[in-house]
Design a protein around this motif. Structure first.
Motif, PDB file in Angstrom:
ATOM      1  N   ASP A  17     -11.499  -8.770   3.642  1.00 27.66           N
ATOM      2  CA  ASP A  17     -10.204  -8.306   4.139  1.00 27.66           C
ATOM      3  C   ASP A  17      -9.237  -8.021   2.995  1.00 27.66           C
ATOM      4  O   ASP A  17      -8.460  -7.078   3.046  1.00 27.66           O
ATOM      5  CB  ASP A  17      -9.613  -9.337   5.112  1.00 27.66           C
ATOM      6  N   LYS A  18      -9.323  -8.815   1.925  1.00 29.11           N
ATOM      7  CA  LYS A  18      -8.412  -8.620   0.790  1.00 29.11           C
ATOM      8  C   LYS A  18      -8.648  -7.266   0.136  1.00 29.11           C
ATOM      9  O   LYS A  18      -7.710  -6.611  -0.333  1.00 29.11           O
ATOM     10  CB  LYS A  18      -8.613  -9.740  -0.243  1.00 29.11           C
ATOM     11  N   GLU A  19      -9.913  -6.826   0.102  1.00 30.49           N
ATOM     12  CA  GLU A  19     -10.238  -5.540  -0.526  1.00 30.49           C
ATOM     13  C   GLU A  19      -9.715  -4.357   0.287  1.00 30.49           C
ATOM     14  O   GLU A  19      -9.690  -3.226  -0.213  1.00 30.49           O
ATOM     15  CB  GLU A  19     -11.756  -5.411  -0.699  1.00 30.49           C
ATOM     16  N   CYS A  20      -9.308  -4.596   1.528  1.00 28.80           N
ATOM     17  CA  CYS A  20      -8.766  -3.524   2.377  1.00 28.80           C
ATOM     18  C   CYS A  20      -7.259  -3.340   2.187  1.00 28.80           C
ATOM     19  O   CYS A  20      -6.680  -2.384   2.711  1.00 28.80           O
ATOM     20  CB  CYS A  20      -9.047  -3.819   3.848  1.00 28.80           C
ATOM     21  N   THR A  21      -6.617  -4.249   1.465  1.00 27.72           N
ATOM     22  CA  THR A  21      -5.153  -4.257   1.378  1.00 27.72           C
ATOM     23  C   THR A  21      -4.611  -2.964   0.804  1.00 27.72           C
ATOM     24  O   THR A  21      -3.647  -2.381   1.339  1.00 27.72           O
ATOM     25  CB  THR A  21      -4.688  -5.457   0.524  1.00 27.72           C
ATOM     26  N   ASP A  22      -5.184  -2.480  -0.294  1.00 28.99           N
ATOM     27  CA  ASP A  22      -4.682  -1.252  -0.921  1.00 28.99           C
ATOM     28  C   ASP A  22      -4.827  -0.057   0.025  1.00 28.99           C
ATOM     29  O   ASP A  22      -3.930   0.789   0.121  1.00 28.99           O
ATOM     30  CB  ASP A  22      -5.437  -0.967  -2.229  1.00 28.99           C
ATOM     31  N   THR A  23      -5.967  -0.001   0.717  1.00 29.44           N
ATOM     32  CA  THR A  23      -6.192   1.090   1.676  1.00 29.44           C
ATOM     33  C   THR A  23      -5.144   1.059   2.784  1.00 29.44           C
ATOM     34  O   THR A  23      -4.580   2.099   3.163  1.00 29.44           O
ATOM     35  CB  THR A  23      -7.597   0.976   2.287  1.00 29.44           C
ATOM     36  N   MET A  24      -4.849  -0.122   3.305  1.00 32.75           N
ATOM     37  CA  MET A  24      -3.856  -0.244   4.373  1.00 32.75           C
ATOM     38  C   MET A  24      -2.460   0.165   3.881  1.00 32.75           C
ATOM     39  O   MET A  24      -1.698   0.809   4.607  1.00 32.75           O
ATOM     40  CB  MET A  24      -3.840  -1.672   4.917  1.00 32.75           C
TER      41      MET A  24
END
Length: 438
Positions: free
Chosen positions: A3-10
């Motif tokens: 989930d942390k790796e999705c932060t920039d995308t979000m």
């Protein structure tokens, strides 16, 4: 993968007025479940629960966001299958005891039904259940019947096709979902209960409605002022989805609960048809793509019409008592997500929203597409101010592959060649930009 790796995308999506639906792709089908010791199974399911809790906390930093939940990742899938068989048996029994086929039973008929299913030894408890549910001896329709099954869960489960080990597992599943739901409410994050195969779906519907009755209350309590928490998913390529959608909406209204739904076309068409053919039962999916489109668009129109009725009632109330209330997330009777990659569906829905004068910021209607698919629809909706989301799934490659394969099948089977249309649109845009650069 996390989930942390999705932060920039979000964060990048948010800059384009696009929200996020975050979902760990953790699910288990019957042929994928590995039998281990009870301790190992509990540890695995508790780890999945912790993954959802982490996901909720991560996405809560993005306002008005969602987490997608796969119930099959939180328990032995055989429990869901056997619960589905029990519910299907109870529904079939209703039809058998409905002698005049008017869609309702009298109290004595329902008692006979329960005695046949659950046995003579339960007669005294059955009488208590029916007295509580139906004191005036009125007719009991399917809506009443479903509510009785919801209100008497422990009784039904005790007499279901679940053995003692499965009953324990089912209760542990509910405990995990309670923990996830309470955390979502605490962090103001909404949960999307994903749809499953038809041999799981009635159990998923049953569980989701139970959670909805608790977490989607229409009250002045501060815990419920930010709108519904539990959104169930309806696969509109299934022939029975319109009736289930209407049943759940009417049940929510009767119990002063906000109805919340995600509408999808469906993603199990290949496997569902294969299983139906092998098992010799009728295909549960609409016979043609046109029928599926009609079912989906009909569901959108139905819910938008109910929103419009609520809006008109609120306006009349304002006139009658001199109050000033705008339609918003705290007083709408429902909220739903139009999760579609079909351009015609999106256009029709937008036209209906404008026709009915439904405020885009009311928290009642959302749009969603999968991350990596139909960006031309998502970004256009975002630019025009519509509440639109990308569904971002994450996880280890071997966990995500089944999800991605179904998306590919959906893209070829349900989208009817729209992938090619999207490719052409992207190519034309590339050519246009190259010409502009010159």
């Amino acid at each position: 993968e996390t989930d942390k790796e999705c932060t920039d995308t979000m964060s990048k999506l948010r800059k384009h007025n696009i929200g996020s639906i975050l979902g760990p792709s953790i699910e288990t089908d019957l042929n994928q479940y590995e039998t281990s010791s009870d301790f190992e199974n509990d540890e695995k399911f508790n780890q999945v629960t912790n993954e959802y809790l982490s996901c909720i906390k991560t996405i809560s930093k993005q306002p008005d966001s969602f987490v997608a939940v796969k119930i099959t990742g939180l328990s032995d899938p055989l429990i869901l299958k056997n619960l589905t068989l029990t519910l299907n048996s109870l529904n079939k029994a209703f039809d058998q005891f409905d002698n005049d086929q008017d869609g309702s039973l009298r109290k004595p008929e329902l008692k006979n039904l329960f005695v046949k299913i659950f046995g003579e030894s339960e007669t005294r408890l059955i009488d208590r259940i029916l007295d509580k549910a139906n004191s005036d001896n009125r007719l009991i329709n399917r809506l009443d019947y479903f509510k009785i099954l919801l209100d008497n869960r422990d009784f039904m489960i005790k007499n279901s096709m679940l053995n003692q080990k499965m009953i324990k597992g089912f209760n542990q599943l509910l405990t995990r979902l309670e923990q996830i739901s309470k955390t979502a409410q605490q962090y103001n994050v909404k949960l999307l209960i994903d749809a499953e195969q038809t041999y799981f779906q009635p159990a998923v519907d049953y569980i989701a409605m139970g959670l909805s009755l608790k977490y989607n209350k229409l009250t002045d309590d501060d815990n419920f002022q930010n709108g519904p928490i539990i959104f169930n998913t309806y696969q509109m390529y299934l022939k029975d989805s319109p009736s289930r959608l209407q049943r759940d909406y009417e049940l929510s209204q009767r119990n002063k609960v906000r109805f919340a739904a995600k509408l999808v076309r469906g993603a199990y068409m290949v496997s569902e048809r294969s299983i139906a053919n092998e098992s010799g039962y009728p295909d549960p999916i609409h016979d043609s793509l046109e029928d599926t489109h009609e079912s989906y668009n009909g569901a959108v129109s139905y819910l938008l019409s109910e929103l419009y009725k609520s809006k008109k009632n609120l306006e009349a109330k304002n006139v009658n008592d001199g109050s000033i209330h705008d339609s918003n997330i705290s007083n709408n009777p429902l909220a739903f997500i139009i999760a579609s990659h079909n351009q015609e569906t999106i256009i029709k829905a937008c036209e209906k929203l404008e026709q009915f004068g439904i405020d885009l910021n009311s928290g009642a209607v959302y749009f969603a597409q999968l991350y990596g698919m139909c960006d031309q629809i998502t970004y256009t909706l975002g630019d025009l101010g519509y509440p639109v989301y990308k569904y971002i799934t994450y996880g280890k490659v071997n966990e995500v592959i089944p999800f991605l394969i179904r998306r590919a099948q959906e893209n070829t089977s349900v989208l009817d060649g729209r992938a090619a249309i999207e490719q052409n649109a992207l190519w034309n845009e590339i050519i246009s930009r190259l010409k502009f650069c010159k």
